[in-house]
Design an enzyme around this catalytic site. Structure first.
Site, PDB file in Angstrom:
ATOM      1  N   THR A  11       0.838  -1.190   0.000  1.00 21.38           N
ATOM      2  CA  THR A  11       0.000   0.000   0.000  1.00 21.38           C
ATOM      3  C   THR A  11       0.874   1.242   0.000  1.00 21.38           C
ATOM      4  O   THR A  11       2.051   1.195   0.369  1.00 21.38           O
ATOM      5  CB  THR A  11      -0.903   0.068   1.241  1.00 21.38           C
ATOM      6  OG1 THR A  11      -0.111   0.405   2.394  1.00 21.38           O
ATOM      7  CG2 THR A  11      -1.619  -1.240   1.499  1.00 21.38           C
ATOM      8  N   ASP A  12       0.315   2.361  -0.381  1.00 17.83           N
ATOM      9  CA  ASP A  12       0.930   3.652  -0.074  1.00 17.83           C
ATOM     10  C   ASP A  12       0.670   3.925   1.413  1.00 17.83           C
ATOM     11  O   ASP A  12       0.014   3.142   2.103  1.00 17.83           O
ATOM     12  CB  ASP A  12       0.341   4.746  -0.959  1.00 17.83           C
ATOM     13  CG  ASP A  12       1.303   5.921  -1.161  1.00 17.83           C
ATOM     14  OD1 ASP A  12       2.219   6.090  -0.332  1.00 17.83           O
ATOM     15  OD2 ASP A  12       1.132   6.668  -2.135  1.00 17.83           O
TER      16      ASP A  12
END
Length: 757
Positions: free
Chosen positions: A461-462
């Protein structure tokens, strides 16, 4: 599976009896709202079906050792994929019948909530099993006992061919899912010994240690006590750290690697070379700068310096290159962080960067899938969207990802970016309100990224604090939902104890299946093994202190200076004001524009000291403008913005100054949806009203879109950076001592005619 009237309940029950396993009618799992709609003759929408299909999948996944026979229509491929998301070992038995046979049977039924009138709708919806789906088809026109016999034979044949291939298995004892990792294929390319290390390491982990591997911590403290707490309590798989002096960073990483049970992935953000990974790293260029000259090797040099300097620190994972496409000039989160506004320039320069950094012991995470640059907003503060249709996305962002996956990129950072048309490609009928950011969207991560694009590497994920993610659902739900959707690692705790527990609870409740957890762990450890971390003693995971000599070295500074000289760009000089020299225009009025401090808390106008010094060294007489706020801070009284305007905008302006130079270093993202120039006051005296008085040169040291706010200037230069090298090169070119070599794309004109004048 099959349409209404095909005999799912009858045949399913008989097959279950023969197999000696339970039978469950999937219709019994429908919520009352769905039953009411069907009884009224109203077809269900996909919005109605997804929760039901998830329940069906969980029932299958939770079945005992012998399994379960469950009757469910499962008409579309996407519906079957939703079931497989929860229960990857599912074998589908399609009971097929002609329209005539089916109509006869539905018209003869009573006490069922599916009216015969919906048969046409179901037949139109039905998508037969595809060749890559585990299943068998039986014609229902035959007698029941024959249908059952053929069904059992078909199931046995499928089960007999479902032996997992070596190194492609899911959790122990389960058949592989369509997108389970292959550790001996690209990008991991592990040998047998490395695969054995991955699997034996997982086997030796406690549940808490397995959950911990999913997390990448952001180290906000350099103290040993802090690291001890993170490693002992949360068993993290990776770390990123708060930048500081290189020696302190290296010692911090060394301590962390010495204390961890499993070697750590240590990430950095080398988007501009060595800068950003430590305070004394070399700023080589921005991504846009590396795309603003015909010489593609600039991007390779940026990658090379990034790799050498971050590896010297002990980092082994680069959150780069950025492969977004800057289509929308209003987007300022990637305006300097994208190589350009076409897929071709992005692919060419991203490959060069990747090849350069890969010369060091570093793996890459390209970002931000499914692609930033369409929406003007910033996912740090709001969910943004890539609104391209499927075909257009494939020609642009999809092309970039296919090329980079084929080039060997090892991991992909997923943005908190929704893609409505891509979601509906795989989940037809998804309502606007149900469009999720890619980090939570299995159709984007599994169907598209793993399925169509064939990505076998690691997905992360970011940053999880970004509002583009947190606005989507409650934290306790979204933390495990990212892994369930197809992400393998979760970037940054918000609250470590809470997030860890949310992830653990998500596994225990079945949101994260055993297969999904096992697959994620294999990818995480495979990335570590691909770096050879498993072959090194902890003392060898970080270079000695002497290695830091390469950081900010004279050789790297020389590369930066050469690139600055190549990339300073003359955007326009429509009044033919250049060159401007001390001999022709001695007295310079110098204005600085910053927009205020960003989250780095650095002095936003510190660059002006360098500009002033360089101009004076060249022989100019520099008169620095100061705003009302700056003068008040210096102790001056009785000053306000109106008085400053009156003093500055006088009729003798051209008698006092020969030319005006405006240097803008407007930075920042993650605090605003988009960045524009913010003047110091209403009708501020530094706004270039003086273009009618003296030759005026506007220089941007960062953003490329400033002409929308200063269209009146006739000479505009993009220097790309506020570094001493870029400032020196710019001032030399203003004087005509060297030629402008940089290139630009049409985004600089911001879709407005007056910016070109």
């Amino acid at each position: 599976m099959g349409v209404s009237g095909c005999g799912k309940t009858t045949i399913g029950d008989l097959v279950a009896r023969e197999l000696g396993v339970p039978f469950l009618d999937g219709d019994s799992l429908h919520p009352v709202e769905n039953v009411a709609k069907m009884a009224a003759g109203t077809p269900l929408t996909d919005e109605d079906r997804w929760p039901w299909l998830a329940t069906v999948g969980r029932e299958l996944a939770d079945a005992g050792p012998g399994g379960l026979v469950l009757a469910c229509s499962a008409l579309r491929r996407s519906y079957r994929d939703a079931i497989r998301e929860q229960a990857p070992d599912t074998v589908f038995l399609h009971l097929h019948g002609t329209k005539e046979v089916l109509r006869e049977r539905t018209e003869g039924r009573s006490g069922h909530f599916m009216p015969p009138a919906l048969l046409e709708s179901q037949l139109a919806t039905l998508e037969p099993l595809e060749t890559d789906e585990a299943g068998t088809v039986v014609d229902i026109a035959a007698p029941v006992d024959q249908v059952v016999a053929e069904a059992l034979a078909g199931i046995a044949a499928v089960a007999g061919s479902g032996t997992p291939a070596p190194n492609a298995a899911g959790a122990a004892g389960t058949a592989p899912r369509q997108f389970d990792v292959d550790l001996q294929a690209a990008p991991f390319n592990l040998d047998d010994d490395a695969v054995a290390w991955v699997d034996s390491t997982i086997a030796g982990m406690s549940l808490e240690e397995k959950i911990g591997q999913l997390f990448i911590n952001h180290n906000n403290d350099y103290s040993p006590e802090y690291l001890d707490g993170v490693l002992d309590n949360y068993h993290v798989g990776g770390m990123r750290y708060r930048p500081g002096p290189s020696a302190a960073v290296q010692e911090h990483i060394r301590y962390a690697q010495s204390k961890t049970k499993v070697p750590l992935l240590v990430a950095s953000n080398p988007e501009m070379g060595g800068a950003g990974s430590c305070d004394d790293g070399t700023f080589v260029s921005t991504h846009l700068q590396a795309g603003s000259h015909p010489d593609k090797s600039i991007a390779r040099q940026m990658g090379q310096v990034a790799g050498v300097e971050t590896a010297a620190l002990g980092c082994n994972w680069a959150f780069a290159p950025i492969v977004d496409i800057h289509y929308n000039w209003r987007n300022t989160v990637i305006s300097t962080r994208a190589f350009g506004n076409t897929p071709d320039i992005v692919v060419e320069r991203a490959k060069e960067y990747f090849d350069g950094i890969s010369e060091s012991p570093t793996v890459c995470a390209m970002k931000h899938f499914p692609g930033d640059g369409m929406d003007e907003r910033d996912q740090h503060v709001v969910t943004s969207y890539n609104t391209l249709g499927y075909e257009e996305w494939n020609r642009s962002y999809g092309h970039v990802y296919r090329e980079m996956i084929g080039h060997g990129v090892q991991s992909i950072m997923v943005g908190h970016i929704g893609a409505p048309e891509l979601t509906r490609r795989f989940r037809p009928g998804t309502a606007d309100k149900d469009i999720l950011p890619a980090t939570l969207a299995p159709e984007l991560l599994q169907d598209l990224l793993r399925g169509e694009l064939g990505f076998n590497g690691l997905i992360l994920t970011d940053a999880s604090q970004m509002v583009g993610l947190t606005q989507a659902m409650k934290r306790r739900d979204l933390v495990p939902a990212t892994i369930a959707a197809g992400c393998d690692m979760f970037l940054f705790f918000r609250n470590p104890a809470e997030d860890f527990q949310y992830m653990l609870d998500g596994y225990k409740s079945g949101v994260i299946t055993e297969q999904r957890l096992h697959d994620a762990l294999r990818r995480i450890l495979a990335l570590k093994a691909s770096l050879g971390l498993h072959l090194k003693a902890s003392a060898g995971l970080v270079p000695p202190a002497e290695a830091l000599a390469v950081i900010g070295s004279d050789a790297h500074r020389a590369i930066a200076a050469e690139i600055a000289d190549k990339t300073v760009t003359l955007v326009k000089d429509t009044a033919n004001s250049l060159p401007i020299t001390p001999e022709t225009h001695k007295r310079i009025r110098l204005y600085g524009i910053s927009g205020g401090a960003d989250f780095t808390r650095a002095d936003p106008l510190a660059y002006l000291d360098t500009v002033k010094a360089e101009l004076e060294s060249a022989g100019f007489e520099v008169h620095l403008f100061k705003t009302a706020a700056q003068r008040e801070t210096a102790g001056e009284t009785g000053v306000n913005f109106m008085s400053v305007i009156s003093e500055e905008a006088t009729g003798d302006y051209a008698d006092k100054y020969d030319a005006a130079f405006v240097f803008a270093n407007v930075k920042g993202f993650a605090q605003e949806a988009a960045i524009r120039i913010k003047w110091s006051t209403p009708m501020a005296a530094e706004i270039p009203w003086y273009v009618t008085e003296v030759p005026t040169v506007f220089v941007s040291l960062n953003q490329p879109n400033h002409l929308i706010d200063v269209p009146m200037v006739k000479t505009a230069i993009h220097a790309h950076a506020g570094t001493p090298e870029a400032i020196r090169a710019t001032i030399e070119k203003i004087q005509g001592k060297s030629a402008f070599q940089g290139t630009f794309n049409d985004n600089v004109f911001c879709d407005s005619f007056d910016t070109r004048l």
